[in-house]
Motif scaffolding. Sequence first.
Motif, PDB file in Angstrom:
ATOM      1  N   CYS A  66       3.411  16.650  -2.501  1.00 21.59           N
ATOM      2  CA  CYS A  66       4.138  15.385  -2.447  1.00 21.59           C
ATOM      3  C   CYS A  66       3.213  14.230  -2.062  1.00 21.59           C
ATOM      4  CB  CYS A  66       5.291  15.470  -1.452  1.00 21.59           C
ATOM      5  SG  CYS A  66       6.650  16.537  -1.989  1.00 21.59           S
ATOM      6  N   TYR A  67       2.390  14.462  -1.047  1.00 21.11           N
ATOM      7  CA  TYR A  67       1.455  13.421  -0.618  1.00 21.11           C
ATOM      8  C   TYR A  67       0.439  13.119  -1.717  1.00 21.11           C
ATOM      9  CZ  TYR A  67       3.118  13.624   4.233  1.00 21.11           C
ATOM     10  OH  TYR A  67       3.874  13.543   5.377  1.00 21.11           O
ATOM     11  N   PHE A  68      -0.002  14.150  -2.418  1.00 15.94           N
ATOM     12  CA  PHE A  68      -0.957  13.965  -3.509  1.00 15.94           C
ATOM     13  C   PHE A  68      -0.372  13.054  -4.588  1.00 15.94           C
ATOM     14  CE2 PHE A  68      -3.165  15.040  -7.416  1.00 15.94           C
ATOM     15  CZ  PHE A  68      -4.495  15.094  -7.010  1.00 15.94           C
ATOM     16  N   LYS A  69       0.892  13.309  -4.941  1.00 15.07           N
ATOM     17  CA  LYS A  69       1.559  12.491  -5.951  1.00 15.07           C
ATOM     18  C   LYS A  69       1.723  11.055  -5.456  1.00 15.07           C
ATOM     19  CE  LYS A  69       3.838  11.726  -9.781  1.00 15.07           C
ATOM     20  NZ  LYS A  69       3.163  11.737 -11.098  1.00 15.07           N
ATOM     21  N   ALA A  70       2.099  10.906  -4.179  1.00 19.72           N
ATOM     22  CA  ALA A  70       2.265   9.568  -3.603  1.00 19.72           C
ATOM     23  C   ALA A  70       0.954   8.802  -3.640  1.00 19.72           C
ATOM     24  CB  ALA A  70       2.776   9.675  -2.171  1.00 19.72           C
ATOM     25  N   LEU A  78      -1.481   5.242   3.501  1.00 25.49           N
ATOM     26  CA  LEU A  78      -2.377   5.842   4.495  1.00 25.49           C
ATOM     27  C   LEU A  78      -1.821   7.128   5.089  1.00 25.49           C
ATOM     28  CD1 LEU A  78      -3.928   3.165   4.237  1.00 25.49           C
ATOM     29  CD2 LEU A  78      -4.378   3.313   6.688  1.00 25.49           C
ATOM     30  N   VAL A  79      -0.499   7.268   5.123  1.00 23.97           N
ATOM     31  CA  VAL A  79       0.085   8.504   5.647  1.00 23.97           C
ATOM     32  C   VAL A  79      -0.267   9.671   4.736  1.00 23.97           C
ATOM     33  CG1 VAL A  79       2.224   9.721   6.176  1.00 23.97           C
ATOM     34  CG2 VAL A  79       1.970   7.321   6.818  1.00 23.97           C
ATOM     35  N   ALA A  80      -0.061   9.482   3.436  1.00 23.40           N
ATOM     36  CA  ALA A  80      -0.395  10.521   2.464  1.00 23.40           C
ATOM     37  C   ALA A  80      -1.892  10.796   2.465  1.00 23.40           C
ATOM     38  CB  ALA A  80       0.058  10.099   1.067  1.00 23.40           C
ATOM     39  N   ALA A  81      -2.681   9.728   2.495  1.00 23.50           N
ATOM     40  CA  ALA A  81      -4.135   9.871   2.463  1.00 23.50           C
ATOM     41  C   ALA A  81      -4.650  10.622   3.685  1.00 23.50           C
ATOM     42  CB  ALA A  81      -4.792   8.497   2.380  1.00 23.50           C
ATOM     43  N   ARG A  82      -4.100  10.306   4.840  1.00 21.16           N
ATOM     44  CA  ARG A  82      -4.588  10.952   6.064  1.00 21.16           C
ATOM     45  C   ARG A  82      -4.228  12.435   6.083  1.00 21.16           C
ATOM     46  NH1 ARG A  82      -5.021   8.492  12.071  1.00 21.16           N
ATOM     47  NH2 ARG A  82      -6.093  10.281  12.999  1.00 21.16           N
ATOM     48  N   TYR A  83      -3.011  12.753   5.646  1.00 21.15           N
ATOM     49  CA  TYR A  83      -2.596  14.158   5.624  1.00 21.15           C
ATOM     50  C   TYR A  83      -3.544  14.968   4.746  1.00 21.15           C
ATOM     51  CZ  TYR A  83       0.329  18.317   5.194  1.00 21.15           C
ATOM     52  OH  TYR A  83       0.795  19.615   5.230  1.00 21.15           O
ATOM     53  N   MET A  99     -13.750  11.331  -0.980  1.00 26.90           N
ATOM     54  CA  MET A  99     -13.214  10.662  -2.172  1.00 26.90           C
ATOM     55  C   MET A  99     -11.910   9.944  -1.849  1.00 26.90           C
ATOM     56  SD  MET A  99     -14.003  13.489  -5.154  1.00 26.90           S
ATOM     57  CE  MET A  99     -12.990  12.626  -6.363  1.00 26.90           C
ATOM     58  N   ILE A 100     -11.060  10.601  -1.051  1.00 33.45           N
ATOM     59  CA  ILE A 100      -9.800   9.975  -0.651  1.00 33.45           C
ATOM     60  C   ILE A 100     -10.073   8.772   0.249  1.00 33.45           C
ATOM     61  CG2 ILE A 100      -7.686  10.288   0.692  1.00 33.45           C
ATOM     62  CD1 ILE A 100      -7.702  13.211  -0.260  1.00 33.45           C
ATOM     63  N   TRP A 119      -9.944   5.708  10.625  1.00 31.95           N
ATOM     64  CA  TRP A 119     -10.330   7.065  10.246  1.00 31.95           C
ATOM     65  C   TRP A 119     -10.999   7.156   8.866  1.00 31.95           C
ATOM     66  CZ3 TRP A 119      -8.282   9.021   5.839  1.00 31.95           C
ATOM     67  CH2 TRP A 119      -7.075   8.499   5.381  1.00 31.95           C
ATOM     68  N   PRO A 120     -10.639   6.308   7.859  1.00 34.12           N
ATOM     69  CA  PRO A 120     -11.353   6.435   6.576  1.00 34.12           C
ATOM     70  C   PRO A 120     -12.850   6.148   6.712  1.00 34.12           C
ATOM     71  CG  PRO A 120      -9.314   5.213   6.281  1.00 34.12           C
ATOM     72  CD  PRO A 120      -9.548   5.322   7.752  1.00 34.12           C
ATOM     73  N   TYR A 121     -13.188   5.168   7.560  1.00 30.55           N
ATOM     74  CA  TYR A 121     -14.602   4.850   7.775  1.00 30.55           C
ATOM     75  C   TYR A 121     -15.323   6.022   8.461  1.00 30.55           C
ATOM     76  CZ  TYR A 121     -12.924   0.073   6.961  1.00 30.55           C
ATOM     77  OH  TYR A 121     -12.338  -1.052   6.424  1.00 30.55           O
ATOM     78  N   ARG A 122     -14.635   6.624   9.434  1.00 35.28           N
ATOM     79  CA  ARG A 122     -15.249   7.753  10.148  1.00 35.28           C
ATOM     80  C   ARG A 122     -15.462   8.937   9.212  1.00 35.28           C
ATOM     81  NH1 ARG A 122     -11.654   8.394  13.823  1.00 35.28           N
ATOM     82  NH2 ARG A 122     -10.559  10.160  12.921  1.00 35.28           N
ATOM     83  N   VAL A 123     -14.487   9.218   8.365  1.00 35.87           N
ATOM     84  CA  VAL A 123     -14.609  10.322   7.409  1.00 35.87           C
ATOM     85  C   VAL A 123     -15.783  10.090   6.468  1.00 35.87           C
ATOM     86  CG1 VAL A 123     -13.514  11.445   5.432  1.00 35.87           C
ATOM     87  CG2 VAL A 123     -12.193  11.042   7.514  1.00 35.87           C
ATOM     88  N   LEU A 124     -15.939   8.859   6.004  1.00 32.28           N
ATOM     89  CA  LEU A 124     -17.066   8.552   5.126  1.00 32.28           C
ATOM     90  C   LEU A 124     -18.388   8.694   5.874  1.00 32.28           C
ATOM     91  CD1 LEU A 124     -15.527   5.540   3.196  1.00 32.28           C
ATOM     92  CD2 LEU A 124     -16.324   7.680   2.185  1.00 32.28           C
TER      93      LEU A 124
END
Length: 245
Positions: A66-70, A78-83, A99-100, A119-124
């Motif tokens: 579901c999150y992937f589709k969203a 960001l909720v879907a992306a973080r999950y 990539m996400i 968190w996206p910056y930290r993941v990168l």
Amino acid sequence: LNYWRIAKGLIYKNEAEANQSQELIKIAFKQLIQSIKTSETFAPGYSSLGDIYAKYYKDATRAFKCYFKAFELDAGDLVAARYMTEKYCETGNWQSASMIAERVVKAEKSKGALQKANWPYRVLGVSYLEKQKESESIEWFQSALRVDANDVESWVGLGQAYYACGRLEASIKVFEKAIELAPDHLFAGYFKALSLAGIGEYEQCIEIIAALLEKLPNEESFQVSMVNILIDYSVELFSQGYLAK
């Protein structure tokens, strides 16, 4: 849209009432299914359905779908992306996680949310560390810390990047900041010790690692580093003529 609003209202009501029967969630679930049938391109419907699968039904597989589709429909979710990112990180799949995170950073809809979510910056930053592109990871960790200066893991990541680039004194200062924020963060202390060894401060380094080994005596990385540092220190002392120390 109305089906989704009704579902969100039911979910909020269930949370407010701490309802254990989940009757409201079941109704909300049906509303979300109807929402998706009505509009297959409405991203919040899929994201909210993912919330129900993840939080209430404990079905990680369906939640992920579901999150992937969203996220496919809206890269600013960001909720879907973080999950999804967390799931990829748990399995060590840093390529997919990065990539996400990169899509989130580039999405126009994310700009406002990224002023509070780092968190996206930290993941990168971590992904570039994994790829041994330390100089590039520095920029991402710094971006993460501009958003949240109390993010310990970003400080540790930045310190590791400095260490890998040979900027040992800078890495020590960064690790000290991480330890200031989280005194019990063992790996912040460990990496600080490695940096100290790199500038020849062997006694302080050995003291730190010895203390870490008291807490985690079976941690292999601590054990191996202690052996290597003792050897390096012995060689250093021998070269200076301290044969009996």
